[in-house]
Design a protein around this motif. Structure first.
Motif, PDB file in Angstrom:
ATOM      1  N   PRO A 169       0.763  -1.268   0.131  1.00 56.14           N
ATOM      2  CA  PRO A 169       0.066  -0.099   0.080  1.00 56.14           C
ATOM      3  C   PRO A 169       0.761   1.261   0.238  1.00 56.14           C
ATOM      4  O   PRO A 169       1.830   1.370   0.540  1.00 56.14           O
ATOM      5  CB  PRO A 169      -0.565   0.017   1.206  1.00 56.14           C
ATOM      6  CG  PRO A 169      -0.693  -1.705   1.752  1.00 56.14           C
ATOM      7  CD  PRO A 169       0.594  -2.130   1.056  1.00 56.14           C
ATOM      8  N   SER A 170       0.508   2.457  -0.559  1.00 56.51           N
ATOM      9  CA  SER A 170       1.079   3.673  -0.842  1.00 56.51           C
ATOM     10  C   SER A 170       1.158   4.034   0.615  1.00 56.51           C
ATOM     11  O   SER A 170       2.285   4.730   0.879  1.00 56.51           O
ATOM     12  CB  SER A 170       0.147   4.678  -1.459  1.00 56.51           C
ATOM     13  OG  SER A 170      -0.180   4.179  -2.873  1.00 56.51           O
ATOM     14  N   ALA A 171       0.404   3.816   1.965  1.00 57.97           N
ATOM     15  CA  ALA A 171       0.666   4.555   3.148  1.00 57.97           C
ATOM     16  C   ALA A 171       2.008   3.609   3.697  1.00 57.97           C
ATOM     17  O   ALA A 171       2.715   4.468   4.377  1.00 57.97           O
ATOM     18  CB  ALA A 171      -0.416   4.123   4.157  1.00 57.97           C
ATOM     19  N   ILE A 172       2.386   2.424   3.375  1.00 55.76           N
ATOM     20  CA  ILE A 172       3.477   1.835   3.678  1.00 55.76           C
ATOM     21  C   ILE A 172       4.689   2.555   3.253  1.00 55.76           C
ATOM     22  O   ILE A 172       5.889   2.882   3.907  1.00 55.76           O
ATOM     23  CB  ILE A 172       3.622   0.398   3.651  1.00 55.76           C
ATOM     24  CG1 ILE A 172       2.490  -0.343   4.487  1.00 55.76           C
ATOM     25  CG2 ILE A 172       5.008  -0.124   3.825  1.00 55.76           C
ATOM     26  CD1 ILE A 172       2.333  -1.693   4.231  1.00 55.76           C
ATOM     27  N   LEU A 173       4.709   2.851   1.949  1.00 59.40           N
ATOM     28  CA  LEU A 173       5.881   3.381   1.119  1.00 59.40           C
ATOM     29  C   LEU A 173       6.041   5.136   1.748  1.00 59.40           C
ATOM     30  O   LEU A 173       7.043   5.164   1.908  1.00 59.40           O
ATOM     31  CB  LEU A 173       5.576   3.698  -0.144  1.00 59.40           C
ATOM     32  CG  LEU A 173       5.596   2.207  -1.052  1.00 59.40           C
ATOM     33  CD1 LEU A 173       5.185   2.346  -2.585  1.00 59.40           C
ATOM     34  CD2 LEU A 173       6.947   1.692  -0.741  1.00 59.40           C
ATOM     35  N   THR A 212      18.129   4.086  -2.473  1.00 61.26           N
ATOM     36  CA  THR A 212      18.019   3.081  -3.654  1.00 61.26           C
ATOM     37  C   THR A 212      17.367   1.687  -3.059  1.00 61.26           C
ATOM     38  O   THR A 212      16.583   1.341  -4.177  1.00 61.26           O
ATOM     39  CB  THR A 212      19.596   2.759  -3.956  1.00 61.26           C
ATOM     40  OG1 THR A 212      20.415   3.926  -4.055  1.00 61.26           O
ATOM     41  CG2 THR A 212      19.632   1.568  -5.006  1.00 61.26           C
ATOM     42  N   THR A 213      17.347   1.429  -1.905  1.00 62.67           N
ATOM     43  CA  THR A 213      16.429   0.344  -1.520  1.00 62.67           C
ATOM     44  C   THR A 213      15.121   0.676  -1.543  1.00 62.67           C
ATOM     45  O   THR A 213      14.528  -0.065  -1.933  1.00 62.67           O
ATOM     46  CB  THR A 213      16.768  -0.047   0.058  1.00 62.67           C
ATOM     47  OG1 THR A 213      18.353  -0.138   0.065  1.00 62.67           O
ATOM     48  CG2 THR A 213      16.064  -1.154   0.258  1.00 62.67           C
ATOM     49  N   LEU A 214      14.647   1.786  -1.142  1.00 58.28           N
ATOM     50  CA  LEU A 214      13.391   2.143  -1.389  1.00 58.28           C
ATOM     51  C   LEU A 214      12.906   2.393  -2.656  1.00 58.28           C
ATOM     52  O   LEU A 214      11.697   2.035  -3.180  1.00 58.28           O
ATOM     53  CB  LEU A 214      13.252   3.710  -0.611  1.00 58.28           C
ATOM     54  CG  LEU A 214      11.927   4.076  -0.336  1.00 58.28           C
ATOM     55  CD1 LEU A 214      11.018   3.083   0.271  1.00 58.28           C
ATOM     56  CD2 LEU A 214      11.454   5.297   0.281  1.00 58.28           C
ATOM     57  N   CYS A 215      13.798   2.830  -3.594  1.00 55.22           N
ATOM     58  CA  CYS A 215      13.634   3.165  -4.929  1.00 55.22           C
ATOM     59  C   CYS A 215      13.358   1.510  -5.618  1.00 55.22           C
ATOM     60  O   CYS A 215      12.590   1.186  -6.582  1.00 55.22           O
ATOM     61  CB  CYS A 215      14.396   3.666  -5.888  1.00 55.22           C
ATOM     62  SG  CYS A 215      14.445   5.306  -5.310  1.00 55.22           S
ATOM     63  N   ILE A 216      14.039   0.471  -5.133  1.00 54.92           N
ATOM     64  CA  ILE A 216      14.085  -0.823  -5.717  1.00 54.92           C
ATOM     65  C   ILE A 216      12.673  -1.504  -5.273  1.00 54.92           C
ATOM     66  O   ILE A 216      12.027  -1.994  -5.973  1.00 54.92           O
ATOM     67  CB  ILE A 216      15.212  -1.616  -5.175  1.00 54.92           C
ATOM     68  CG1 ILE A 216      16.598  -1.057  -5.910  1.00 54.92           C
ATOM     69  CG2 ILE A 216      14.941  -3.091  -5.474  1.00 54.92           C
ATOM     70  CD1 ILE A 216      17.833  -2.023  -5.466  1.00 54.92           C
ATOM     71  N   ILE A 217      12.213  -0.917  -4.081  1.00 51.29           N
ATOM     72  CA  ILE A 217      10.891  -1.376  -3.479  1.00 51.29           C
ATOM     73  C   ILE A 217      10.109  -1.019  -4.410  1.00 51.29           C
ATOM     74  O   ILE A 217       9.063  -1.766  -4.833  1.00 51.29           O
ATOM     75  CB  ILE A 217      10.958  -1.227  -2.022  1.00 51.29           C
ATOM     76  CG1 ILE A 217      11.886  -1.866  -1.131  1.00 51.29           C
ATOM     77  CG2 ILE A 217       9.494  -1.372  -1.679  1.00 51.29           C
ATOM     78  CD1 ILE A 217      11.763  -1.586   0.244  1.00 51.29           C
ATOM     79  N   ARG A 218       9.836   0.159  -4.430  1.00 45.43           N
ATOM     80  CA  ARG A 218       9.023   0.779  -5.426  1.00 45.43           C
ATOM     81  C   ARG A 218       8.951   0.113  -6.791  1.00 45.43           C
ATOM     82  O   ARG A 218       7.902  -0.027  -7.532  1.00 45.43           O
ATOM     83  CB  ARG A 218       9.065   2.278  -5.525  1.00 45.43           C
ATOM     84  CG  ARG A 218       8.037   3.025  -6.465  1.00 45.43           C
ATOM     85  CD  ARG A 218       6.625   2.900  -5.603  1.00 45.43           C
ATOM     86  NE  ARG A 218       5.679   3.824  -6.284  1.00 45.43           N
ATOM     87  CZ  ARG A 218       4.743   3.307  -7.110  1.00 45.43           C
ATOM     88  NH1 ARG A 218       5.123   2.042  -7.443  1.00 45.43           N
ATOM     89  NH2 ARG A 218       3.844   3.987  -7.909  1.00 45.43           N
TER      90      ARG A 218
END
Length: 266
Positions: A169-173, A212-218
């Motif tokens: 969900p977007s809320a988690i991101l 980078t980790t967050l971008c990879i998750i997205r």
């Protein structure tokens, strides 16, 4: 959810009250001694890394399922084409032609639509044609095998469309982004003001890695629309083999669809 918020708020208030009234009696220390800001940033950094790792595993699982479903759908379509060899010539030609058109519709229309988490109605035109042809084969030896292969194709397509939608969900991101921001700011506060070149470089590297980790998750959470995306390689190969079989065994020379998988005008 409300219970979690209330318990956390009560724990915070209890901790502040203990700091104000109980700590001086137990430790007999000055009011300006205790944990520094850098001591509090360590657990925050650990929490951020653990959250990113957990969500990355979840997103990667969704990506893997999307890839497996894509290959499974292509195998089921190929099995459908091969099983059609046991049907009479007229039905065989129609099934194989519909398989080519179905693969084209998936590759050229549904695949781009999945980048936005959507599907396409174009492949359903040809899956309906499959069932109409199967009805003329009831009681024939090939009927059960064809229906089983088509059911497998339908299940894999449904799974593929399910995995096209974001599993996180977007809320988690947004929560992860806020946690990352607070962590980086906290680390920046702890840096020395002078002779801090090495610490600044380290902070930049940490920030880059977390970002980078967050971008990879997205990206991985969108298996058909990101930079790291599932390509329609399997369905393209299934289309090629179905076209070969259709041209090799059919007296027809023209498929009932164009290159985009749209039905030709009669």
């Amino acid at each position: 959810m409300l219970l979690v918020v209330l318990v956390a708020a009560a724990a915070l208030l209890a901790g502040l009250a203990a700091n104000r009234y109980l700590r001086p009696r137990l430790l007999h220390e000055d009011d300006d001694t205790g944990m520094a800001v850098k001591d509090l940033v360590g657990p925050l950094l650990t929490l951020t890394v653990l959250l990113l790792a957990f969500v990355l595993v979840t997103a990667n699982g969704s990506y893997g399922k999307a890839e497996v479903a894509s290959r499974g759908e292509a195998r089921a379509l190929d099995q459908l084409v091969e099983t059609a060899e046991y049907a009479p010539q007229a039905q065989r030609a129609r099934i194989q032609a519909d398989a080519v058109c179905y693969a084209r519709a998936v590759r050229t229309q549904e695949w781009p639509a999945m980048a936005d988490g959507e599907g396409s109605a174009a492949p359903s035109v040809w899956s309906t044609d499959f069932r109409l042809t199967f009805r003329t084969l009831e009681g024939k030896p090939a009927f059960g095998m064809l229906v089983a292969a088509d059911n497998k194709r339908s299940d894999e397509r449904e799974e593929r469309l399910t995995q096209a939608t974001a599993s996180i969900p977007s809320a988690i991101l947004w929560f992860l982004l806020a946690t990352l921001t607070i962590t980086v700011i906290g680390l920046g506060i702890c840096l020395p003001r002078r002779n801090n070149r090495g610490q600044v470089i380290t902070l930049v590297v940490i920030t880059a890695l977390l970002t980078t980790t967050l971008c990879i998750i997205r990206d991985v959470d969108r298996p058909f629309g990101g930079i790291i995306q599932v390509e329609p390689t399997a369905i393209t190969e299934a289309e090629r083999q179905a076209t070969r079989d259709f041209l090799a065994h059919s007296t027809l020379t023209e498929l009932p669809c164009d290159d985009q998988g749209n039905r030709r005008e009669a």
